[in-house]
Design an enzyme around this catalytic site. Structure first.
Site, short mmCIF file in Angstrom:
data_model
loop_
_atom_site.label_atom_id
_atom_site.label_comp_id
_atom_site.label_asym_id
_atom_site.label_seq_id
_atom_site.Cartn_x
_atom_site.Cartn_y
_atom_site.Cartn_z
N CYS A 149 38.41 44.99 40.58
CA CYS A 149 39.09 45.43 41.80
C CYS A 149 38.09 45.57 42.94
O CYS A 149 38.27 44.99 44.01
CB CYS A 149 39.80 46.76 41.54
SG CYS A 149 40.63 47.43 43.01
N GLU A 220 44.64 42.95 36.94
CA GLU A 220 44.64 42.73 38.39
C GLU A 220 45.59 41.61 38.77
O GLU A 220 46.34 41.71 39.74
CB GLU A 220 43.22 42.39 38.86
CG GLU A 220 42.33 43.58 39.10
CD GLU A 220 42.71 44.33 40.38
OE1 GLU A 220 43.70 43.97 41.04
OE2 GLU A 220 42.01 45.29 40.71
#
Length: 232
Positions: A149, A220
């Site tokens: 991230c 993600e």
């Protein structure tokens, strides 16, 4: 000893860094994440506003949990340098949330509205995975789980910045993550991983770290998909 070749991103990820090696070991998953249809459409400016709005609201909730992860990093810190790193990470997240509030207020969503949103399953899956890795492991495990991230958004924004125009609908989001302040946060995260690898076990930990990085990267990609399909 098995080699884990890395791929550099100029100005962001050195080729010999742990992050570059993790990224290289999970190249298929990394491409699926950074080249997801949500990302491509955002770069083109064709992403539906309702998709971006849904993503943005969930990302606000996501960041609350990531702030908790940095609080966990502070608790797990054994030296002052790691405590400072955790504090800077939490400060960066709180600043990132400011962007979300600013964007959402344009659509009539207040901070209270954002905090009242129910968490989507994709939001729960990734954030709780990160917290679980941090609780079960050490600082290196936690920072590896966070890194797709933290560093991935910086890499994505650098790519998308090339397509920016004055009237691009997502210019503010792209500009925030491509800006020097956030790029500095990402570079710091890359350097922290290298330091922790030296301090906490060396190259023998690579298989487990790759597994953590791969799963976090998959989650993600699922988060982008959640935004694209408006799933809850």
């Amino acid at each position: 000893m098995k080699r884990y070749p890395g791929e550099a991103v100029p100005g962001l990820i050195p080729q010999d860094s742990l992050f570059a090696r993790l990224r290289g070991a999970c190249a298929t998953e990394w491409r699926a994440y950074t080249g997801h249809a949500f990302v491509r459409q955002m770069g083109e400016g064709s992403l539906r506003e309702e998709c971006f709005r849904h993503y943005l609201g969930q990302d606000y909730l996501f960041l609350i949990q990531f702030a908790r992860a940095y609080a966990l990093a502070a608790y797990k810190a054994e030296v002052l340098a790691d405590l400072r790193t955790a504090g800077l990470g939490m400060a960066a997240i709180l600043d990132e949330m400011r962007l979300h509030v600013s964007l959402c207020q344009r659509w009539g969503l207040s901070p209270a509205d954002l905090e009242a949103l129910p968490e989507a399953r994709a939001t729960i899956a990734y954030t709780r995975y990160v917290l679980d890795k941090g609780l079960a492991g050490d600082l290196l495990d936690l920072h590896v789980a966070l890194s797709p991230c933290v560093v991935g958004y910086a890499e994505i924004a650098l790519t998308l910045r090339q397509s920016l125009s004055e009237d691009h609908p997502y210019a503010e989001w792209i500009g925030e993550y491509a800006g020097e302040a956030y790029q500095g946060v990402a570079r710091s995260a890359v350097a922290t991983l290298d330091r922790l690898l030296v301090e906490r076990g060396g190259i023998g930990r690579m298989p487990a770290l790759i597994a953590t990085f791969r799963q976090a990267t998959r989650l993600e990609a699922d988060f982008w998909q959640m935004g694209l399909t408006l799933s809850v």
